[in-house]
Design a protein around this motif. Sequence first.
Motif, PDB file in Angstrom:
ATOM      1  N   GLU A 232      16.085 -28.526-120.817  1.00 21.17           N
ATOM      2  CA  GLU A 232      14.988 -29.053-120.013  1.00 21.17           C
ATOM      3  C   GLU A 232      13.784 -29.427-120.869  1.00 21.17           C
ATOM      4  OE1 GLU A 232      14.213 -25.936-117.244  1.00 21.17           O
ATOM      5  OE2 GLU A 232      15.903 -26.445-115.927  1.00 21.17           O
ATOM      6  N   THR A 233      13.847 -29.142-122.166  1.00 22.55           N
ATOM      7  CA  THR A 233      12.721 -29.377-123.071  1.00 22.55           C
ATOM      8  C   THR A 233      12.463 -30.850-123.319  1.00 22.55           C
ATOM      9  OG1 THR A 233      13.334 -27.301-124.155  1.00 22.55           O
ATOM     10  CG2 THR A 233      11.779 -28.702-125.327  1.00 22.55           C
ATOM     11  N   SER A 234      13.462 -31.708-123.128  1.00 22.17           N
ATOM     12  CA  SER A 234      13.317 -33.119-123.465  1.00 22.17           C
ATOM     13  C   SER A 234      14.130 -33.979-122.506  1.00 22.17           C
ATOM     14  CB  SER A 234      13.802 -33.354-124.903  1.00 22.17           C
ATOM     15  OG  SER A 234      13.761 -34.719-125.239  1.00 22.17           O
ATOM     16  N   THR A 235      13.687 -35.224-122.349  1.00 26.64           N
ATOM     17  CA  THR A 235      14.467 -36.198-121.574  1.00 26.64           C
ATOM     18  C   THR A 235      15.290 -37.109-122.485  1.00 26.64           C
ATOM     19  OG1 THR A 235      12.606 -37.744-121.563  1.00 26.64           O
ATOM     20  CG2 THR A 235      12.829 -36.246-119.661  1.00 26.64           C
ATOM     21  N   LEU A 236      15.280 -36.856-123.800  1.00 27.13           N
ATOM     22  CA  LEU A 236      16.075 -37.669-124.700  1.00 27.13           C
ATOM     23  C   LEU A 236      17.565 -37.387-124.482  1.00 27.13           C
ATOM     24  CD1 LEU A 236      14.140 -37.387-128.097  1.00 27.13           C
ATOM     25  CD2 LEU A 236      13.848 -39.042-126.253  1.00 27.13           C
ATOM     26  N   PRO A 237      18.407 -38.415-124.590  1.00 24.89           N
ATOM     27  CA  PRO A 237      19.840 -38.169-124.492  1.00 24.89           C
ATOM     28  C   PRO A 237      20.286 -37.304-125.660  1.00 24.89           C
ATOM     29  CG  PRO A 237      19.417 -40.419-125.212  1.00 24.89           C
ATOM     30  CD  PRO A 237      18.090 -39.839-124.834  1.00 24.89           C
ATOM     31  N   ALA A 238      21.282 -36.469-125.413  1.00 29.64           N
ATOM     32  CA  ALA A 238      21.717 -35.517-126.434  1.00 29.64           C
ATOM     33  C   ALA A 238      23.238 -35.455-126.508  1.00 29.64           C
ATOM     34  CB  ALA A 238      21.155 -34.128-126.135  1.00 29.64           C
ATOM     35  N   VAL A 239      23.713 -35.115-127.692  1.00 30.52           N
ATOM     36  CA  VAL A 239      25.124 -34.782-127.881  1.00 30.52           C
ATOM     37  C   VAL A 239      25.191 -33.365-128.430  1.00 30.52           C
ATOM     38  CG1 VAL A 239      25.958 -37.139-128.196  1.00 30.52           C
ATOM     39  CG2 VAL A 239      25.110 -35.855-130.171  1.00 30.52           C
ATOM     40  N   GLY A 251      37.113 -19.815-126.190  1.00 27.73           N
ATOM     41  CA  GLY A 251      35.743 -19.446-125.828  1.00 27.73           C
ATOM     42  C   GLY A 251      34.753 -20.527-126.191  1.00 27.73           C
ATOM     43  N   VAL A 252      34.950 -21.157-127.360  1.00 25.52           N
ATOM     44  CA  VAL A 252      34.062 -22.243-127.779  1.00 25.52           C
ATOM     45  C   VAL A 252      34.228 -23.453-126.871  1.00 25.52           C
ATOM     46  CG1 VAL A 252      33.551 -23.872-129.631  1.00 25.52           C
ATOM     47  CG2 VAL A 252      33.970 -21.477-130.170  1.00 25.52           C
ATOM     48  N   TYR A 253      35.476 -23.774-126.531  1.00 26.70           N
ATOM     49  CA  TYR A 253      35.708 -24.899-125.633  1.00 26.70           C
ATOM     50  C   TYR A 253      35.015 -24.685-124.287  1.00 26.70           C
ATOM     51  CZ  TYR A 253      39.333 -26.794-128.745  1.00 26.70           C
ATOM     52  OH  TYR A 253      40.009 -27.342-129.801  1.00 26.70           O
ATOM     53  N   GLU A 254      35.020 -23.456-123.815  1.00 25.90           N
ATOM     54  CA  GLU A 254      34.370 -23.169-122.536  1.00 25.90           C
ATOM     55  C   GLU A 254      32.853 -23.330-122.644  1.00 25.90           C
ATOM     56  OE1 GLU A 254      33.793 -22.483-118.625  1.00 25.90           O
ATOM     57  OE2 GLU A 254      35.676 -22.912-119.680  1.00 25.90           O
ATOM     58  N   LYS A 255      32.268 -22.949-123.793  1.00 25.10           N
ATOM     59  CA  LYS A 255      30.828 -23.160-124.021  1.00 25.10           C
ATOM     60  C   LYS A 255      30.502 -24.644-123.983  1.00 25.10           C
ATOM     61  CE  LYS A 255      30.139 -19.088-126.999  1.00 25.10           C
ATOM     62  NZ  LYS A 255      29.786 -18.648-128.375  1.00 25.10           N
ATOM     63  N   TRP A 256      31.322 -25.443-124.655  1.00 23.28           N
ATOM     64  CA  TRP A 256      31.096 -26.886-124.650  1.00 23.28           C
ATOM     65  C   TRP A 256      31.212 -27.449-123.243  1.00 23.28           C
ATOM     66  CZ3 TRP A 256      34.751 -28.497-129.295  1.00 23.28           C
ATOM     67  CH2 TRP A 256      34.205 -28.011-130.483  1.00 23.28           C
ATOM     68  N   ARG A 257      32.238 -26.988-122.530  1.00 17.37           N
ATOM     69  CA  ARG A 257      32.492 -27.513-121.182  1.00 17.37           C
ATOM     70  C   ARG A 257      31.281 -27.275-120.282  1.00 17.37           C
ATOM     71  NH1 ARG A 257      36.828 -25.032-120.496  1.00 17.37           N
ATOM     72  NH2 ARG A 257      38.326 -26.693-120.947  1.00 17.37           N
ATOM     73  N   LYS A 258      30.695 -26.098-120.332  1.00 16.27           N
ATOM     74  CA  LYS A 258      29.526 -25.789-119.505  1.00 16.27           C
ATOM     75  C   LYS A 258      28.337 -26.664-119.889  1.00 16.27           C
ATOM     76  CE  LYS A 258      30.353 -20.950-118.245  1.00 16.27           C
ATOM     77  NZ  LYS A 258      29.841 -19.559-118.400  1.00 16.27           N
ATOM     78  N   ALA A 259      28.082 -26.771-121.190  1.00 14.07           N
ATOM     79  CA  ALA A 259      26.920 -27.532-121.645  1.00 14.07           C
ATOM     80  C   ALA A 259      27.072 -29.016-121.345  1.00 14.07           C
ATOM     81  CB  ALA A 259      26.706 -27.310-123.141  1.00 14.07           C
ATOM     82  N   LEU A 260      28.295 -29.517-121.339  1.00 14.76           N
ATOM     83  CA  LEU A 260      28.525 -30.941-121.076  1.00 14.76           C
ATOM     84  C   LEU A 260      28.201 -31.333-119.635  1.00 14.76           C
ATOM     85  CD1 LEU A 260      31.802 -31.423-123.133  1.00 14.76           C
ATOM     86  CD2 LEU A 260      29.677 -32.720-123.468  1.00 14.76           C
ATOM     87  N   ARG A 261      28.018 -30.355-118.766  1.00 14.49           N
ATOM     88  CA  ARG A 261      27.659 -30.652-117.376  1.00 14.49           C
ATOM     89  C   ARG A 261      26.169 -30.924-117.209  1.00 14.49           C
ATOM     90  NH1 ARG A 261      30.800 -25.311-115.272  1.00 14.49           N
ATOM     91  NH2 ARG A 261      32.957 -26.013-115.598  1.00 14.49           N
ATOM     92  N   LEU A 262      25.376 -30.624-118.242  1.00 10.95           N
ATOM     93  CA  LEU A 262      23.925 -30.763-118.124  1.00 10.95           C
ATOM     94  C   LEU A 262      23.533 -32.238-118.161  1.00 10.95           C
ATOM     95  CD1 LEU A 262      22.965 -27.831-120.505  1.00 10.95           C
ATOM     96  CD2 LEU A 262      23.024 -27.816-118.001  1.00 10.95           C
ATOM     97  N   PRO A 263      22.474 -32.615-117.448  1.00 13.00           N
ATOM     98  CA  PRO A 263      22.169 -34.040-117.255  1.00 13.00           C
ATOM     99  C   PRO A 263      21.825 -34.808-118.521  1.00 13.00           C
ATOM    100  CG  PRO A 263      20.442 -32.645-116.322  1.00 13.00           C
ATOM    101  CD  PRO A 263      21.595 -31.753-116.646  1.00 13.00           C
ATOM    102  N   THR A 264      21.205 -34.157-119.523  1.00  9.15           N
ATOM    103  CA  THR A 264      20.842 -34.903-120.730  1.00  9.15           C
ATOM    104  C   THR A 264      21.973 -34.955-121.752  1.00  9.15           C
ATOM    105  OG1 THR A 264      19.877 -32.932-121.756  1.00  9.15           O
ATOM    106  CG2 THR A 264      18.386 -34.368-120.506  1.00  9.15           C
ATOM    107  N   VAL A 265      22.998 -34.152-121.581  1.00  9.15           N
ATOM    108  CA  VAL A 265      24.090 -34.091-122.568  1.00  9.15           C
ATOM    109  C   VAL A 265      25.077 -35.218-122.318  1.00  9.15           C
ATOM    110  CG1 VAL A 265      25.940 -32.694-123.529  1.00  9.15           C
ATOM    111  CG2 VAL A 265      23.787 -31.608-122.854  1.00  9.15           C
TER     112      VAL A 265
END
Length: 293
Positions: A232-239, A251-265
């Motif tokens: 939420e710190t920035s509106t810049l697009p992110a990868v 476990g790492v794949y699951e971390k990525w999967r969750k973060a990929l749901r965020l609007p800026t990612v």
Amino acid sequence: MTRVDASELVRIRTHHPEAVAEAAARRGRRPLVRPGGRLMIVAADHPARGALAVGNRRLAMANRVDLLERLCLALSRPGVDGVLATADILDDLLLLGALEDRVVIGSMNRGGLAGAAFELDDRFTGHRAEDIARLGFDAGKLLLRIDYEDARSPDTLLSAARAVDAMAERRLPVFVEPFICHRRDGRLGNDLSAEAVTRSIAIASGLAGTSAYTWLKVPVTENPDDMARVMETSTLPAVLLGGEIGDDQEGVYEKWRKALRLPTVQGLVVGRSLLYPVDGDVAAAVDTAVGLL
């Protein structure tokens, strides 16, 4: 896996060095992000910083033909958009014809060599903005590591800001990879706490005279549940930065999967963990990462 003939690459480089620019000029291009799409980029800019290790294999990335064959395989898989690398690797891939209709991201600052006393002095020893424009590449990437106790960090900030300006002048996207760092027992480490990643994003977002062409390349925090608040710190697009997977691959794949749901990612940039998976199956590792998108 595509077989790479090292002797042929050396022959071309020896007798026809102009072939690199010619291959770049005729390369088929595509948009950075296709409509409704997300980015899956394979990273291979580690060797130019002297970072050749994968797990406990200290020189895993030192065999250039092996690395190129792995990259060609990864780039051939459905859903892979492109590659992030330094000039030497991208020149080889151009000569191999592996960059057709792929996003090509030039790595800009590799001067902070891994493990060196001057590691935080991330000088721009790689692609310049004018090189990326001249070769018809699609974007650049820079590393921004900040240590609040290191007096050289302001120089790093200034050079990074000017590089963002130079890219924006040419309307070229630039991926900024920010970290707050600390030295412990002489070794530099990245702080992946929620507060540190939040601060690094805030600092990177404010670099230069415009952020219009700036993207962020960010790690997943120590506690993946913090990512929603951090992003939420920035509106810049992110990868997302892939990083090392280690033993807990799922476990790492699951971390990525969750973060990929965020609007800026907007996607993933992953290197060694896909090119050198524990089981050796590059295609399967790449396909799994693509599936997360």
